[in-house]
Design an enzyme around this catalytic site. Structure first.
Site, short mmCIF file in Angstrom:
data_model
loop_
_atom_site.label_atom_id
_atom_site.label_comp_id
_atom_site.label_asym_id
_atom_site.label_seq_id
_atom_site.Cartn_x
_atom_site.Cartn_y
_atom_site.Cartn_z
N CYS A 181 0.84 -1.20 0.00
CA CYS A 181 0.00 0.00 0.00
C CYS A 181 0.88 1.26 0.00
O CYS A 181 1.42 1.61 -1.03
CB CYS A 181 -1.00 -0.04 1.15
SG CYS A 181 -2.42 0.99 0.81
N GLU B 244 -0.37 13.25 -0.87
CA GLU B 244 -0.63 13.11 0.56
C GLU B 244 0.38 13.91 1.39
O GLU B 244 0.07 14.45 2.43
CB GLU B 244 -0.58 11.63 0.95
CG GLU B 244 -0.93 11.36 2.41
CD GLU B 244 -0.94 9.87 2.76
OE1 GLU B 244 -0.58 9.02 1.91
OE2 GLU B 244 -1.32 9.55 3.90
N HIS C 179 -3.73 -4.97 0.44
CA HIS C 179 -3.16 -5.58 1.65
C HIS C 179 -3.29 -7.10 1.59
O HIS C 179 -4.25 -7.66 2.12
CB HIS C 179 -3.89 -5.04 2.89
CG HIS C 179 -3.59 -3.61 3.17
ND1 HIS C 179 -2.53 -3.22 3.96
CD2 HIS C 179 -4.19 -2.48 2.74
CE1 HIS C 179 -2.51 -1.90 4.02
NE2 HIS C 179 -3.50 -1.43 3.28
N GLU D 235 -1.88 -9.26 3.25
CA GLU D 235 -1.79 -9.91 4.57
C GLU D 235 -3.15 -10.32 5.12
O GLU D 235 -3.24 -11.25 5.91
CB GLU D 235 -1.05 -8.99 5.56
CG GLU D 235 -1.75 -7.69 5.95
CD GLU D 235 -1.40 -6.51 5.04
OE1 GLU D 235 -1.08 -6.74 3.86
OE2 GLU D 235 -1.47 -5.36 5.52
N1 GLN Z 1 -1.74 6.71 2.93
C1 GLN Z 1 -1.84 5.98 1.71
C2 GLN Z 1 -3.19 6.19 1.04
O1 GLN Z 1 -4.13 6.56 1.67
C3 GLN Z 1 -1.60 4.50 1.94
C4 GLN Z 1 -2.62 3.86 2.80
C5 GLN Z 1 -2.18 2.51 3.30
O2 GLN Z 1 -1.01 2.19 3.31
N2 GLN Z 1 -3.13 1.72 3.77
O3 GLN Z 1 -3.31 5.96 -0.13
#
Ligand code: GLN
Length: 579
Positions: A390, A414, A516, A518
């Site tokens: 991510c 971000e 994710h 995981e």
């Molecule tokens: N902060 C990043 C986003 O919102 C990654 C989010 C995350 O790693 N779950 O895209």
């Protein structure tokens, strides 16, 4: 034909918090599942937040994301890993959700002018939700968050008390998890806290049928007898959950204590003996990992909050099981990398031991991001297996953009909303979002893998489904330039709009995923990406330990090289040696 009624097992906790109710619940589920029963579980959280999605990881730990996009308590991760049943929005609810529903009904006028009260309106809503979670299952395990005696959990205790009369005493079992502390000065276990906690529970009208006693060391039969006598439970229903070195040992411990047998007797269920061979096999690997170990550097901001990465550290363990090796994780603080460089920070975190792979997990916010980018660069330049999850994918794209595609000042929207080169930017779907809660891209989405990519080979599939929780994505304005510079887009959304996976083809193992993985890994079915990543780390480890010091050390590495190629953990080995 009558369908069998669902049987409910209500799990409460006493004495202290963090007593392992969630794991106990998950283990009971695994044992009953191994007896061929269809099992699900629900977690009832008495706090007022609507869900944990907006809670700080310092307060709450991991937010577990379900297939249908609910942001839930990390115990649901335990349930999925141990029971195998897929969790949904229905399997976790909070006081916040319960009150939200009841208040919305009141505003609509559904209560026809009646006074809306905790009993019956709140308790009815709790019961409705429990039944919805249980529908279609033989057994529904219901874990009540918090500790008996907390003010906020009272409506939940009242609701589960009422359930007994409502669904029949044959269909309900109350199980209380407590701590039996060992007082070293007296050289004695103390049962008094358990007695008090059971007394408190009984005061709410709930008499436990089974007590699970957590303890540091094995409780002797006299102690069990004492607890049985004072707490009014059968002697064989005092179950000792002695501390174990691996959570995957717990189903076997509880089975040996007779827990699943007692449960089916009490609930009047017929079932065969459980098949626990898969757990025994897993335990054998944990106790004797034939291929040794690997050491992985996990680079993040919340490094001392390992609870925030629960599913991730478990998925890495699963990857280890698949490779018959142990995965040691060293948590490296990304801000420390910013101050002292990757090697120094990693050397400190690993106490001088080497590392065999680098992983950047999910995360939010700019703090520590330059340290994560530096770690990515180190992995790319030194051919160290790298996995970006991510935010980790986003870091890898930024690093590649800056240092390979020569896009100066490449960053994420971000971190720097006004930057010129926002190679990671806000997804279209996120542009109109105004409120924080449950507003990210959440839950399972399909991803088309690029033919002939390493990722497609690892999955051995062309379309996969993985769970997401993010707001930002790879900016398509830069996709071509990144590709031309050598970054492979290994997976996209089926409409090709969202980049879901990237890889570097001429690197031994460099993969970034926007999702994710995981959340999908279990000890019995390790996720293919974690399996492959750990395997690459093992290969890398073997190479680096067989290299002579001088040529094999990356020019920037100051560490001394070990030639210890054995499976034994060496006293001190080089920080990083190129393979
Ligand atoms: N902060 C990043 C986003 O919102 C990654 C989010 C995350 O790693 N779950 O895209």
């Amino acid at each position: 034909m009558h369908s069998r009624p669902t049987k409910y097992i209500f799990i409460t906790g006493g004495v202290v918090s963090s007593i392992g109710k969630g794991l106990s619940t998950a283990c009971i589920g695994s044992l009953l599942g191994a007896r061929g029963l269809k099992v699900t579980a629900a977690k009832l959280d008495p706090y007022i937040n609507v869900d944990p999605g907006t809670m700080s990881p310092f307060q709450h730990g991991e937010v577990f994301v379900t297939e249908d996009g609910a942001e839930t308590d990390l115990d649901l991760g335990h349930y999925e890993r141990f029971i195998g049943t897929r969790m949904t929005k229905k399997n976790n609810f909070t006081s916040g959700q319960v009150y939200e529903t009841v208040i919305a009904k009141e505003r609509r006028g559904d209560y026809l002018g009646g006074t809306v009260q905790v009993i019956p309106h709140i308790t009815d809503e709790i019961k409705t939700r429990i039944k919805a979670a249980a529908e279609g299952y033989d057994i529904c395990l219901v874990e009540i968050g918090g500790t008996v005696g907390d003010i906020e959990s009272l409506p939940f205790l009242e609701a589960i008390r009422q359930m007994r009369a409502e669904v029949g005493s044959d269909n309900v079992l109350y199980l209380h998890v407590t701590l039996v502390p060992y007082i070293a000065a007296a050289n004695e276990f103390k049962t008094k806290p358990t007695q008090h906690s059971v007394k408190e529970l009984t005061g709410f009208g709930i008499i436990p049928n089974i007590i699970i006693c957590r303890s540091e060391k094995t409780l002797d039969p006299q102690l069990k007898q004492k607890i049985s006598l004072f707490c009014n439970v059968d002697k064989n229903c005092v179950i000792n959950a002695v501390d174990v070195s691996s959570v995957y040992e717990l189903p076997l411990v509880l089975h040996r204590e007779g827990l699943d047998s007692r449960i089916i007797e009490k609930l009047n269920i017929w079932s065969g003996t459980p098949d626990l061979k898969p757990w025994e096999k897993t335990l054998k690997i944990i106790r004797n990992p034939e291929r040794g170990f690997i050491t992985l550097a996990m680079v993040g901001k919340y490094v001392d909050l390992t609870e925030s990465y629960k599913s991730l550290s478990e998925a890495l363990n699963h990857g280890g099981f698949a490779n018959e090796c142990k995965v040691n994780i060293v948590y490296v603080d990304s801000e420390e990398i910013e101050q002292n460089g990757f090697e120094s920070a990693t050397l400190k975190a690993s106490e001088g031991k080497g590392i065999d792979a680098i992983l950047i997990p999910g995360g939010f916010g700019a703090r520590g991001s330059e340290g994560k980018i530096a770690a990515t660069k180190y992995a790319r330049e030194n051919n160290i297996p790298f996995f970006g999850i991510c935010l980790g994918l986003q870091m890898a794209v930024i690093e590649f953009a800056r240092n390979v595609a020569n896009i100066k000042g490449a960053t994420s929207e971000e971190f720097e909303p006004e930057a010129t080169h926002r190679v990671i930017h806000l997804m279209d779907s996120q542009k109109d979002v105004t409120q924080k809660g449950a507003s990210m891209r959440l839950g399972s989405y399909p991803c088309q893998l690029t033919p002939n990519s390493k990722s497609a080979a690892i999955y051995a599939e062309s379309t996969i489904h993985e769970r997401h929780r993010h707001r930002f994505e790879v900016n398509n304005d830069y996709r071509e330039q990144l590709k031309t510079s050598g970054l492979t887009v290994a997976g996209t959304s089926p409409d090709d709009i969202l980049v879901e996976m990237i890889e570097i083809t001429d690197h031994p193992w460099f993969i970034g995923v926007q999702f994710h993985p995981e959340f999908l890994s279990t000890p019995m079915t390790p996720h293919p990406l974690f399996k492959s990543f750990v395997s690459a780390a093992l290969t890398y480890r073997k190479q680096r330990l067989s290299q002579p010091d001088s040529e094999s050390t990356p020019s920037s590495s100051k560490g001394a090289t070990s030639k210890n190629g054995s499976n034994k953990e060496p006293e001190s080995i080089a920080l990083l040696v190129n393979g």
